[in-house]
Enzyme design. Sequence first.
Site, PDB file in Angstrom:
ATOM      1  N   ASP A   1      -6.250   5.388   2.543  1.00 45.11           N
ATOM      2  CA  ASP A   1      -6.421   3.595   2.293  1.00 45.11           C
ATOM      3  C   ASP A   1      -7.965   3.159   2.715  1.00 45.11           C
ATOM      4  O   ASP A   1      -8.503   3.821   3.889  1.00 45.11           O
ATOM      5  CB  ASP A   1      -5.333   3.053   3.155  1.00 45.11           C
TER       6      ASP A   1
ATOM      7  N   HIS B   1       0.572  -1.255   0.130  1.00 43.26           N
ATOM      8  CA  HIS B   1      -0.138   0.057   0.087  1.00 43.26           C
ATOM      9  C   HIS B   1       0.875   1.390  -0.116  1.00 43.26           C
ATOM     10  O   HIS B   1       0.648   2.268  -0.797  1.00 43.26           O
ATOM     11  CB  HIS B   1      -0.918  -0.152   1.194  1.00 43.26           C
TER      12      HIS B   1
END
Length: 478
Positions: A124, A20
Site C-alpha cells: 500500500d 484497502h
Amino acid sequence: MDGENGQLHIFFFPYLAHGHIIPMTDMARLFVARGVRATIVTTPLNSLFISKAIAKRKTDPDNRINIKTIKFSSAEAGLPEGCERADSIPSPALAIDFFKATEMLQEPLEQLLLEENPNCLIADVFYPWANDSAAKFGIPRIVFHGTGFFSLCAAECINLYEPYKKVSSESEPFVIPNLPGDIKMTSMLLADFVKSDGETDVKKLWREAKESEEASYGVIVNSFKELEQAYVDHYCKAFGRKAWHIGPVSLLNRDNVEKVERGEEAAIDEHECFKWLDSKKPNSVVYVCFGSIADFTETQLKEIAIGLEASGQNFIWVVKRSKNEIQDKEEWLPEGFEKRTKGRGLLIRGWAPQLLILDHESVGGFVTHCGWNSTLEAVCAGVPMVTWPLSADQFYNERLVTQVLKIGVAVGVKKWVRVVGDSIKWEAVEKTVSRIMVGEEAEEMRNRSKKLACLARQAMEEGGSSYSDLNALIEELG
C-alpha cells in the site's frame, strides 16, 4: 521465480483499513486465478476478516491464498489494545499514532520476505518504507493506492501547481491546472495538510508516500481504462509513471455468498435483505451508506432522516453510530420516523452487504461518501449517485462522477471535514435523492451508468482491457 515449480510468488501488503484490505484481497484472488502464488501479509485481527473472504477458495488447490500475520504494536504506539484497523481508532487525534505504529511493521515484514523469498511486493502507498524493504531482497515493489487515475492525476496537479495560492478566498473556484476536462474545485475542499507550508506529521507521510511511489517499480490501480481513459494516459505520460489498471476487482464476487462474505459480518440477514428488495419495483430504492469511517452528528442524521422521508422514495439506510455514544440511544431519529416509513424504509445499523444491495435490480440510486470502492461498485451496478464526500480522495471522486462521467449529483458539501460530516440540510437530501431517482435527468444518468457497467464487465473478461493489463504485468514480473 521462486523454487516452488518456478511459480511466480507475490506478497500483498494492504494498509490496515477496510477500503484497502477488501480490494487487495480481491486482487490477490485475481492473481491466483492466473496461476500466481499469493501471500497476504496482515495483522492477527485483520487475518480473521480476510480468511473469511477467501475461505470458499481454500478447498481449491489452484486457488490457495496464504495469509501470514505480523504483530501490530498498538500499545507501544499509545493505542488501545486491539486497535489494528483504521475504523477502530478511537479519536481522529490518534490517527498519526496509528500511522507511526504501521512503521513498526517493517522489521517483521522483512523477516517474512527473508523466509518466503517472493518475487514481488505489492504494498500500500501508506507504507513508503516498503521500497527499502523490497530493495533489500532485490525484488520490485509495486504501489497500491486504493483510488483511481482521476484522483491520482488531480492530486498530483494540485501538488505541483498549487492553484489554491492563486485565488483570493477559500471559496473562489479554480480550474485544476494541466488536468484534462476543465475541472473546478475550491481550496475549502482540500485537506489542511495539502495547503500548509510547514511540514506536519501528515504532510511528511504524504511527501514520503509520493517519493516512494516515484521510486517504485510502478503502480497497480483498481480501475478500468474505459472509465477514465484520459486520466490513465495523463498519469502515465504527463507524470512518467508505470501503471496497470486491473479492475474493477469487486466483479470477482459473482455469487451471493461471495458478496456477503466480503467485509465484516453483515448486520442484517441476507435473506431478510433480499426479501425486502424483491418486494420493490426495479430502480425504486435509494441506498444510503457513507462507508466505514465517516461519523455523523445526531443533528446531521436527523436531517438525513427528514430528507429521506420527504423524498417519498423507498430507501435502505446504513447507519453507523459514533463509537462514543451508546448504541441503543436513538434520539437522532425524528419521532415516529420508523413507523411512518415502515415498508418503505429499511434501516441497517452496522455493516451492510453492499455489493448484494447495489446489484439488486430494485436499487436505482446510491447516496455515497465517494470512497473509491463505493464509487466503483456503483459504476459496476449501473447506479447513479448522490455525492457526499468528506475527506481523502472523495472530493476528486465526486468531480469524476458529476463533472466527467455525469452519473451523479452533488449534495452540496462545501468543506473537507476528515470524519464528521458537513451540515447538509434535509431539503438538499430530498432534492438530490429525487434528482437521481425520478424524471428525465435521472433516466439519462441511469442510462449512462448502465453503459459503464457493461464496459466494466467487458474490461474484466478475457481479452478486456483490465484482463490484458493484468496479463502484461504477470508476464513482466515473470
